[in-house]
Motif scaffolding. Sequence first.
Motif, mmCIF file in Angstrom:
data_model
loop_
_atom_site.group_PDB
_atom_site.id
_atom_site.type_symbol
_atom_site.label_atom_id
_atom_site.label_comp_id
_atom_site.label_asym_id
_atom_site.label_seq_id
_atom_site.Cartn_x
_atom_site.Cartn_y
_atom_site.Cartn_z
ATOM 1 N N TYR A 18 0.839 -1.205 0.000
ATOM 2 C CA TYR A 18 0.000 0.000 0.000
ATOM 3 C C TYR A 18 0.877 1.260 0.000
ATOM 4 O O TYR A 18 0.615 2.214 -0.735
ATOM 5 C CB TYR A 18 -0.917 -0.017 1.213
ATOM 6 C CG TYR A 18 -1.748 1.247 1.369
ATOM 7 C CD1 TYR A 18 -2.982 1.374 0.738
ATOM 8 C CD2 TYR A 18 -1.287 2.313 2.140
ATOM 9 C CE1 TYR A 18 -3.735 2.525 0.875
ATOM 10 C CE2 TYR A 18 -2.043 3.470 2.280
ATOM 11 C CZ TYR A 18 -3.257 3.577 1.650
ATOM 12 O OH TYR A 18 -3.993 4.731 1.778
ATOM 13 N N LEU A 19 1.906 1.281 0.848
ATOM 14 C CA LEU A 19 2.788 2.448 0.916
ATOM 15 C C LEU A 19 3.542 2.641 -0.392
ATOM 16 O O LEU A 19 3.732 3.772 -0.856
ATOM 17 C CB LEU A 19 3.766 2.301 2.080
ATOM 18 C CG LEU A 19 3.151 2.286 3.485
ATOM 19 C CD1 LEU A 19 4.224 2.040 4.536
ATOM 20 C CD2 LEU A 19 2.425 3.589 3.770
ATOM 21 N N ASP A 20 3.988 1.536 -0.999
ATOM 22 C CA ASP A 20 4.685 1.642 -2.288
ATOM 23 C C ASP A 20 3.765 2.225 -3.347
ATOM 24 O O ASP A 20 4.181 3.060 -4.166
ATOM 25 C CB ASP A 20 5.186 0.263 -2.733
ATOM 26 C CG ASP A 20 6.336 -0.247 -1.883
ATOM 27 O OD1 ASP A 20 6.964 0.581 -1.188
ATOM 28 O OD2 ASP A 20 6.596 -1.470 -1.906
ATOM 29 N N ALA A 25 5.207 11.279 -1.847
ATOM 30 C CA ALA A 25 4.607 12.616 -1.894
ATOM 31 C C ALA A 25 3.198 12.611 -1.302
ATOM 32 O O ALA A 25 2.842 13.475 -0.496
ATOM 33 C CB ALA A 25 4.582 13.127 -3.330
ATOM 34 N N GLU A 26 2.391 11.627 -1.701
ATOM 35 C CA GLU A 26 1.031 11.545 -1.169
ATOM 36 C C GLU A 26 1.040 11.163 0.308
ATOM 37 O O GLU A 26 0.232 11.667 1.090
ATOM 38 C CB GLU A 26 0.221 10.532 -1.972
ATOM 39 C CG GLU A 26 -1.194 10.282 -1.461
ATOM 40 C CD GLU A 26 -2.087 11.512 -1.516
ATOM 41 O OE1 GLU A 26 -3.164 11.490 -0.910
ATOM 42 O OE2 GLU A 26 -1.699 12.509 -2.164
ATOM 43 N N PHE A 27 1.967 10.285 0.696
ATOM 44 C CA PHE A 27 2.080 9.915 2.110
ATOM 45 C C PHE A 27 2.409 11.143 2.947
ATOM 46 O O PHE A 27 1.832 11.342 4.031
ATOM 47 C CB PHE A 27 3.168 8.852 2.283
ATOM 48 C CG PHE A 27 3.311 8.349 3.699
ATOM 49 C CD1 PHE A 27 2.560 7.278 4.145
ATOM 50 C CD2 PHE A 27 4.185 8.951 4.590
ATOM 51 C CE1 PHE A 27 2.678 6.816 5.453
ATOM 52 C CE2 PHE A 27 4.308 8.507 5.893
ATOM 53 C CZ PHE A 27 3.552 7.433 6.325
ATOM 54 N N ARG A 171 -9.165 7.563 9.098
ATOM 55 C CA ARG A 171 -9.710 8.653 8.289
ATOM 56 C C ARG A 171 -8.730 9.140 7.227
ATOM 57 O O ARG A 171 -9.142 9.530 6.137
ATOM 58 C CB ARG A 171 -10.108 9.824 9.193
ATOM 59 C CG ARG A 171 -11.291 9.514 10.096
ATOM 60 C CD ARG A 171 -11.616 10.683 11.003
ATOM 61 N NE ARG A 171 -12.817 10.431 11.799
ATOM 62 C CZ ARG A 171 -13.300 11.272 12.689
ATOM 63 N NH1 ARG A 171 -12.696 12.429 12.911
ATOM 64 N NH2 ARG A 171 -14.391 10.974 13.381
ATOM 65 N N VAL A 172 -7.446 9.135 7.548
ATOM 66 C CA VAL A 172 -6.459 9.695 6.638
ATOM 67 C C VAL A 172 -5.826 8.623 5.747
ATOM 68 O O VAL A 172 -5.420 8.909 4.624
ATOM 69 C CB VAL A 172 -5.373 10.446 7.439
ATOM 70 C CG1 VAL A 172 -4.319 11.029 6.526
ATOM 71 C CG2 VAL A 172 -6.018 11.571 8.250
ATOM 72 N N TYR A 173 -5.750 7.394 6.234
ATOM 73 C CA TYR A 173 -5.222 6.293 5.429
ATOM 74 C C TYR A 173 -6.231 5.138 5.418
ATOM 75 O O TYR A 173 -5.904 4.017 5.805
ATOM 76 C CB TYR A 173 -3.889 5.796 5.991
ATOM 77 C CG TYR A 173 -2.788 6.826 5.986
ATOM 78 C CD1 TYR A 173 -1.975 7.004 4.872
ATOM 79 C CD2 TYR A 173 -2.554 7.622 7.100
ATOM 80 C CE1 TYR A 173 -0.962 7.951 4.862
ATOM 81 C CE2 TYR A 173 -1.549 8.568 7.106
ATOM 82 C CZ TYR A 173 -0.755 8.731 5.991
ATOM 83 O OH TYR A 173 0.249 9.660 5.987
#
Length: 599
Positions: A18-20, A25-27, A171-173
Amino acid sequence: MFTADRAARPHYAGVKAYLDQLGVAEFERRHQLLDLAFRNQGITFTVYGDAQGTERTFPFDPVPRIIPASEWAHIESGLTQRVRALNAFLTDIYSGAQILGDGVIPPELVYTSAHFRREVHGVLPPGGVFTHVVGTDLIRNEQGEYLVLEDNLRSPSGVSYLLANRQAMTRVYPGMFEGQGVRPVQHYASALLRLLLASSPRENGTVVVLTPGMYNSAYFEHAYLAQQMGVELVEGRDLFVDGGRVWMRTTGGRQQVDVIYRRVDDDFLDPLAFRRDSALGVAGLVEVYRQGRVAIANAIGTGVADDKAVYAYVPDMIRYYLNESPILNNVPTYLGWNAEHLEYMLANAAQLVFKSVGEAGGYGMLIGPEATADEITTYLHRVRQDPREFIAQPVVGLSRHPTFYPDSSGFEAAHVDLRPYILFGEDVTIVPGGLTRVALRRGSLVVNSSQGGGSKDTWVLDHDGPSAPLGMTQLLHGDAAPGGQGQRQGQRQEQSAGGQSQSQWQSQSPSQGQAQWQGGFGAVPLDAGPLTESVRRELDERDWQVRARAADDAQVAAYGESQAPSAAPADGTPGPEDGPGPHSFQQQLEKQQLEGGER
């Protein structure tokens, strides 16, 4: 997250993918949104004597620490064993003190503890429960073994940050949780309230949270827990003793109080029994407590088991009271009151970590390998003056975890520990996970927030991983990708992060599928002709990816807008009082109380 050869561990596979896919930038953009949300909601802590200001936003790193089911089962059984032994120890020393008479623990170690309270000797709390709430600090060493660093039994803090972290992460991820099988944590407040009510001397008793006030370092937590449980947050001046009972002042008259969840140390609870100069407690409270007309959680006197010198004997308590071998081991500990230990401590100070037995929050420590010669000399002078007040432990290389550093816009390894929260009553309830604390100062081993540390969301999975087949749809949305020949229908209901979501998909025959894709996401030309099975599967997969990402982005965008300060109308008139804006948590709490007619 990774093995020695840099391969992702199975239970981290979904989050890593998911992080990849999300990208740095979005993270980072969402990380900034988290900071904004924490500031607007007043999720803060206090650092005493800091030149930069007293109150600050609690630092939070969004890369979650994940614990597989089998690993958590080991931790859970070890913590349950430990808290049972500690409660048996407190019951014993405040009555017959058999463990001291049998020579298992030196009596002078207990009776010289600053937290041993003779004022409540012979008092048995309701249900025989001394340690209602326990926060045990765990570390993981180089061999992957979980060790107990210390026990916190007086008034362990930090659980509010655990709950706030999870709420913000969902909420954010939101896409990060899908299909992972993360066990919920939001039931903590209701479990705590049930535990407190069970200790009430009256049926349907009144519970309050006693706080030292808004300048206390954990005041946010006091207000948060009171709100979550639906009980009153009070200071000492809001309570008084009359007729052998504790009462609370309200706008509707006085109301009897039956259970006090106190976040005030013993010394300040009652100026008639302890410190006479205390303005934080309630005069006469201890006498009502001795008569059994009010319950106090945690019980008065639990701090003696919080003593870092007594901590060294917890494995012996387990063997003595439970006739079991310890499941979780202690970190090797040298005691200053022991002459042989003291000699070793003084001779090897540069290789040891020294701690003051009564301090908390990372204060009163000396990390020998990082200290200068002058710092060591000064500290050892204090040790020689009062050796009973100090212990020493070898430096343990705490496990490290990927952590995002905004100043470098990248992920780096940082040391972490773990504080699970245990509710002890008729049953033992342990929140799945706990508060992972992270040393945000590069290279530091100190994770306390007062010393530059932060926290992470801690996931306990209902499996050992990997969570599901590796496919982009699975990672983004949590559903199996639709496909296959002929009529096929499935339905799945899953629970994650304390809430429930239901997803349903249906794939049809190729001819039906063509009509389904005419317009909207994944649209195909109307004259494209019959779709082959492989093309249809590709379109299905692409559509699910787009839908999942769009839903994820829409949820995050909506949350971001709710956290942004509200703009004033063009004519300069104030905006609506209840509109979104940078209101503090306490302001929101007071507003709700006023609307409900409460004081």
